[in-house]
Design a protein around this motif. Structure first.
Motif, PDB file in Angstrom:
ATOM      1  N   SER A 131      93.714 100.756  84.360  1.00 27.14           N
ATOM      2  CA  SER A 131      92.489 101.771  84.183  1.00 27.14           C
ATOM      3  C   SER A 131      91.599 100.790  84.533  1.00 27.14           C
ATOM      4  CB  SER A 131      92.927 102.148  82.573  1.00 27.14           C
ATOM      5  OG  SER A 131      93.973 102.513  82.162  1.00 27.14           O
ATOM      6  N   TRP A 132      90.971 101.134  85.020  1.00 30.69           N
ATOM      7  CA  TRP A 132      89.975 100.865  85.584  1.00 30.69           C
ATOM      8  C   TRP A 132      88.128 101.779  84.975  1.00 30.69           C
ATOM      9  CZ3 TRP A 132      89.007  96.096  88.300  1.00 30.69           C
ATOM     10  CH2 TRP A 132      90.488  95.198  88.693  1.00 30.69           C
ATOM     11  N   TRP A 133      87.103 100.691  84.731  1.00 32.10           N
ATOM     12  CA  TRP A 133      85.839 101.695  85.218  1.00 32.10           C
ATOM     13  C   TRP A 133      85.261 101.614  86.594  1.00 32.10           C
ATOM     14  CZ3 TRP A 133      84.934 105.901  82.022  1.00 32.10           C
ATOM     15  CH2 TRP A 133      84.123 106.045  82.014  1.00 32.10           C
ATOM     16  N   CYS A 134      84.724 102.513  87.460  1.00 32.62           N
ATOM     17  CA  CYS A 134      85.158 102.132  88.688  1.00 32.62           C
ATOM     18  C   CYS A 134      83.014 101.932  88.711  1.00 32.62           C
ATOM     19  CB  CYS A 134      84.723 103.117  89.338  1.00 32.62           C
ATOM     20  SG  CYS A 134      84.392 102.674  91.308  1.00 32.62           S
ATOM     21  N   GLU A 135      82.635 100.690  88.882  1.00 31.78           N
ATOM     22  CA  GLU A 135      80.782 100.284  89.372  1.00 31.78           C
ATOM     23  C   GLU A 135      80.352 100.256  90.545  1.00 31.78           C
ATOM     24  OE1 GLU A 135      80.361  98.202  86.173  1.00 31.78           O
ATOM     25  OE2 GLU A 135      81.582  98.652  84.118  1.00 31.78           O
ATOM     26  N   ASP A 136      81.103 100.341  91.725  1.00 31.67           N
ATOM     27  CA  ASP A 136      80.819 100.337  92.900  1.00 31.67           C
ATOM     28  C   ASP A 136      80.152 101.257  93.253  1.00 31.67           C
ATOM     29  OD1 ASP A 136      81.091 100.125  95.489  1.00 31.67           O
ATOM     30  OD2 ASP A 136      83.005  99.290  96.057  1.00 31.67           O
ATOM     31  N   ASN A 137      78.539 101.232  93.560  1.00 28.16           N
ATOM     32  CA  ASN A 137      77.604 102.078  94.299  1.00 28.16           C
ATOM     33  C   ASN A 137      78.124 103.040  95.231  1.00 28.16           C
ATOM     34  OD1 ASN A 137      75.120 102.635  92.135  1.00 28.16           O
ATOM     35  ND2 ASN A 137      76.075  99.688  92.248  1.00 28.16           N
ATOM     36  N   ALA A 138      79.251 102.536  96.440  1.00 23.47           N
ATOM     37  CA  ALA A 138      79.716 103.041  97.219  1.00 23.47           C
ATOM     38  C   ALA A 138      80.915 103.904  97.102  1.00 23.47           C
ATOM     39  CB  ALA A 138      79.597 101.961  98.143  1.00 23.47           C
ATOM     40  N   SER A 139      80.981 103.724  96.132  1.00 24.26           N
ATOM     41  CA  SER A 139      82.577 104.429  95.664  1.00 24.26           C
ATOM     42  C   SER A 139      82.330 106.290  95.231  1.00 24.26           C
ATOM     43  CB  SER A 139      83.198 104.210  94.356  1.00 24.26           C
ATOM     44  OG  SER A 139      85.109 104.296  94.135  1.00 24.26           O
ATOM     45  N   THR A 140      83.361 106.995  95.778  1.00 25.58           N
ATOM     46  CA  THR A 140      83.149 108.305  95.369  1.00 25.58           C
ATOM     47  C   THR A 140      83.267 108.542  93.584  1.00 25.58           C
ATOM     48  OG1 THR A 140      85.336 108.999  96.825  1.00 25.58           O
ATOM     49  CG2 THR A 140      83.218 109.209  98.131  1.00 25.58           C
ATOM     50  N   SER A 141      84.017 107.683  93.362  1.00 28.12           N
ATOM     51  CA  SER A 141      84.010 107.143  91.814  1.00 28.12           C
ATOM     52  C   SER A 141      83.266 106.909  91.026  1.00 28.12           C
ATOM     53  CB  SER A 141      85.072 106.838  92.174  1.00 28.12           C
ATOM     54  OG  SER A 141      86.708 107.453  91.945  1.00 28.12           O
ATOM     55  N   TYR A 142      82.182 106.089  91.078  1.00 25.36           N
ATOM     56  CA  TYR A 142      81.117 105.635  90.781  1.00 25.36           C
ATOM     57  C   TYR A 142      80.889 105.974  89.103  1.00 25.36           C
ATOM     58  CZ  TYR A 142      76.236 103.712  89.650  1.00 25.36           C
ATOM     59  OH  TYR A 142      75.618 102.716  88.702  1.00 25.36           O
ATOM     60  N   ASN A 143      81.065 105.121  88.512  1.00 21.40           N
ATOM     61  CA  ASN A 143      81.482 105.411  86.810  1.00 21.40           C
ATOM     62  C   ASN A 143      81.668 106.528  86.664  1.00 21.40           C
ATOM     63  OD1 ASN A 143      79.643 105.336  84.685  1.00 21.40           O
ATOM     64  ND2 ASN A 143      77.952 106.578  84.658  1.00 21.40           N
ATOM     65  N   ARG A 144      82.904 105.861  86.827  1.00 23.94           N
ATOM     66  CA  ARG A 144      84.151 106.899  86.100  1.00 23.94           C
ATOM     67  C   ARG A 144      85.174 106.258  85.764  1.00 23.94           C
ATOM     68  NH1 ARG A 144      80.670 110.024  86.051  1.00 23.94           N
ATOM     69  NH2 ARG A 144      80.685 112.487  87.082  1.00 23.94           N
ATOM     70  N   TRP A 145      86.536 106.621  85.409  1.00 24.42           N
ATOM     71  CA  TRP A 145      87.486 106.200  84.562  1.00 24.42           C
ATOM     72  C   TRP A 145      88.268 106.489  86.167  1.00 24.42           C
ATOM     73  CZ3 TRP A 145      89.976 105.066  79.650  1.00 24.42           C
ATOM     74  CH2 TRP A 145      91.360 104.545  80.004  1.00 24.42           C
ATOM     75  N   VAL A 146      89.030 106.011  86.023  1.00 28.30           N
ATOM     76  CA  VAL A 146      89.663 105.349  87.761  1.00 28.30           C
ATOM     77  C   VAL A 146      91.545 105.001  86.748  1.00 28.30           C
ATOM     78  CG1 VAL A 146      88.000 105.868  89.540  1.00 28.30           C
ATOM     79  CG2 VAL A 146      88.800 103.608  88.998  1.00 28.30           C
ATOM     80  N   ALA A 147      92.448 105.117  87.345  1.00 25.41           N
ATOM     81  CA  ALA A 147      93.902 105.060  87.267  1.00 25.41           C
ATOM     82  C   ALA A 147      94.868 105.079  88.430  1.00 25.41           C
ATOM     83  CB  ALA A 147      93.877 105.351  86.000  1.00 25.41           C
ATOM     84  N   PRO A 148      94.796 104.816  89.152  1.00 26.79           N
ATOM     85  CA  PRO A 148      95.309 103.592  89.722  1.00 26.79           C
ATOM     86  C   PRO A 148      93.031 103.212  90.063  1.00 26.79           C
ATOM     87  CG  PRO A 148      95.858 104.151  91.437  1.00 26.79           C
ATOM     88  CD  PRO A 148      95.929 105.381  90.752  1.00 26.79           C
ATOM     89  N   LEU A 149      92.607 102.064  90.529  1.00 28.29           N
ATOM     90  CA  LEU A 149      91.427 101.590  91.018  1.00 28.29           C
ATOM     91  C   LEU A 149      91.119 102.329  92.937  1.00 28.29           C
ATOM     92  CD1 LEU A 149      89.481 100.144  90.942  1.00 28.29           C
ATOM     93  CD2 LEU A 149      89.890  98.355  92.378  1.00 28.29           C
ATOM     94  N   PRO A 150      90.807 103.266  92.583  1.00 28.81           N
ATOM     95  CA  PRO A 150      90.354 103.773  94.476  1.00 28.81           C
ATOM     96  C   PRO A 150      90.407 103.518  95.629  1.00 28.81           C
ATOM     97  CG  PRO A 150      89.382 104.668  93.370  1.00 28.81           C
ATOM     98  CD  PRO A 150      89.627 103.722  92.342  1.00 28.81           C
TER      99      PRO A 150
END
Length: 239
Positions: A131-150
């Motif tokens: 379980s991760w919280w994506c904080e990568d500005n370049a990601s389409t999952s920015y500011n989202r819970w993700v599992a697994p890390l995309p």
């Protein structure tokens, strides 16, 4: 620094605070509940307020309120911690500044490495090893819970939630920059359990307080959190 995925009117950004020409906002008069003096409480019957004395403060107070028959009643109060960089107006906050964003926000869902406390009705996600919280500005999952890390979300730009078993034993996602994310404004802002000191931008409270809040919150009450100072342009009453 992740209650309610269908929480009614979702506020992706805080309401604008008063202009510089407006007289400084202050605490309500004695005997007047704080929510009754606010410009907006989110339209529900449950509200959490998190206030610091100044923008530079790293500590303050969290209160939680219930509205019944048109009147607000305070149900609890606890000491709170804010970002190591203090607080910052939510509309202009910059990611990486370790500031807690001021404003009025919804609470999309709860999560934790521990089980939900008895009585919890909010959507609650258990934290797993992936379980991760994506904080990568370049990601389409920015500011989202993700599992697994995309693949498009860099680990060094994100938080592995299981890596914070104390702080994230129980938490609520604060809807700052969540519904319509603006890159560079910030990600992963939560109400969570205290760690050793100030946060990286979240609001934290004692573990017992976090459990009480989670047991109290009801999705049908459209709960919100208002974060701000006791007076001035970023006063809680302005949001």
């Amino acid at each position: 620094m992740a209650l309610l995925s269908a929480v009614g009117v979702a506020l992706g950004a805080p309401a604008a605070p008063g202009s510089a020409a407006t007289p400084p906002a202050a605490s309500p008069a004695p005997g007047v509940p704080l929510p009754a003096a606010m410009a907006d409480t989110g339209g529900g019957t449950q509200l959490i307020t998190a206030r610091a004395r100044t923008l530079g403060a790293t500590t303050g107070t969290v209160n939680w309120w219930q509205r019944h028959n048109g009147r607000w009643r305070q149900l609890g109060s606890a000491p709170a911690r804010f970002g190591a960089g203090g607080l910052a107006e939510g509309r202009s906050r910059v990611q990486g500044t370790k500031t807690t964003p001021t404003g009025l926000y919804d609470l999309p869902f709860a999560f934790g490495t521990a089980s939900a406390p008895p009585g919890t009705t909010a959507p609650y996600r258990r934290v797993g090893a992936d379980s991760w919280w994506c904080e990568d500005n370049a990601s389409t999952s920015y500011n989202r819970w993700v599992a697994p890390l995309p693949p498009d979300c860099a680990a060094h730009e994100s938080e592995r939630l299981a890596g914070y078993p104390t702080q994230y034993s129980r938490a609520l996602v604060i809807g700052f920059n969540y519904h319509r994310p603006v890159r560079g404004r910030g990600a992963g802002i939560f109400l969570h359990v205290n760690g050793k000191g100030a946060t990286a931008g979240c609001v934290s409270v004692p573990a017992r307080t976090m459990a009480r809040i989670l047991s109290w919150v009801r999705p049908s009450a459209h709960p919100h959190i208002a974060i701000g100072t006791t007076s001035g342009p970023t006063a809680v009453t302005r949001y």
